[in-house]
Design an enzyme around this catalytic site. Sequence first.
Site, PDB file in Angstrom:
ATOM      1  N   THR A  22       8.458   5.828  -3.459  1.00 55.68           N
ATOM      2  CA  THR A  22       8.798   4.934  -2.356  1.00 55.68           C
ATOM      3  C   THR A  22       8.370   3.519  -2.729  1.00 55.68           C
ATOM      4  O   THR A  22       8.128   3.210  -3.897  1.00 55.68           O
ATOM      5  CB  THR A  22       8.134   5.417  -1.053  1.00 55.68           C
ATOM      6  N   ASN A  23       8.285   2.626  -1.759  1.00 57.55           N
ATOM      7  CA  ASN A  23       7.844   1.262  -2.000  1.00 57.55           C
ATOM      8  C   ASN A  23       7.024   0.777  -0.809  1.00 57.55           C
ATOM      9  O   ASN A  23       6.794   1.533   0.142  1.00 57.55           O
ATOM     10  CB  ASN A  23       9.044   0.345  -2.280  1.00 57.55           C
ATOM     11  N   ARG A  24       6.607  -0.464  -0.840  1.00 56.63           N
ATOM     12  CA  ARG A  24       5.665  -0.984   0.159  1.00 56.63           C
ATOM     13  C   ARG A  24       6.329  -1.538   1.414  1.00 56.63           C
ATOM     14  O   ARG A  24       5.661  -2.121   2.270  1.00 56.63           O
ATOM     15  CB  ARG A  24       4.773  -2.054  -0.464  1.00 56.63           C
ATOM     16  N   SER A  25       7.627  -1.380   1.561  1.00 57.39           N
ATOM     17  CA  SER A  25       8.303  -1.908   2.740  1.00 57.39           C
ATOM     18  C   SER A  25       7.764  -1.257   4.017  1.00 57.39           C
ATOM     19  O   SER A  25       7.599  -0.039   4.086  1.00 57.39           O
ATOM     20  CB  SER A  25       9.812  -1.661   2.640  1.00 57.39           C
ATOM     21  N   ALA A  89      14.726  -1.597   2.060  1.00 62.01           N
ATOM     22  CA  ALA A  89      14.339  -1.604   0.647  1.00 62.01           C
ATOM     23  C   ALA A  89      14.645  -0.220   0.085  1.00 62.01           C
ATOM     24  O   ALA A  89      13.771   0.655   0.033  1.00 62.01           O
ATOM     25  CB  ALA A  89      12.862  -1.947   0.497  1.00 62.01           C
TER      26      ALA A  89
END
Length: 217
Positions: A22-25, A89
């Site tokens: 995943t990502n930090r969004s 994102a």
Amino acid sequence: GASVLVTAGPTCEPLDPVRVFTNRSTGTMGYAIAEAAAARGADVVLVSGPTTLDAPDGVDVVQVETAEEMNEAVQARRDDADLVFMAAAVADYAPAETSPTKHKKEEGDLVLHLRRTPDILKTVGANRRPDQVLVGFALETNDGPENARRKLEEKNLDWIVLNNPTEEGAGFGASTNRVTLLSREGTSEELPLMSKSDVAEALLDRVLHAHPPESSA
């Protein structure tokens, strides 16, 4: 009275029942756009990846997890939208295989193969209605204006919102953002650091001024 489609948040691509890519969004920017559009009287659908945010008042929220799920939700609703804001994102890559059991820690490194996920924005841009307004987002750490302008052209957008997550107060996790708005007509406007709610209002102001509701209804 316009119909607005917004995407927000990250996607989570499972490796096994425990781990995800995943990502930090946090989804804050997309949720702010959805809330601002609903407050102006729009009929808003928000397709959201996993976040901890509460659903904005008056907004129909569709919860998804993976890029494939987000793609299905967006493509099923794109034709009904007068304005589309693609603020999510979305993961560009996902594990090529998802294990039904947890990967156990062993000696040595774990080698993973990744596959490309659907390019949701490109598909929307290639199949958009002639009267539809399409706004994308570009998160860039270098050569931002050039990369954003190329993305705008390649994906058939009307507007693109550029920001740099390495700048203080911008990008993931912050309640503020510093963005540059680029249009199909070649204009570029750098906004000062402001709350993401104010960024959403400014973005709607610019888009609606250039594309009055009468021309997109």
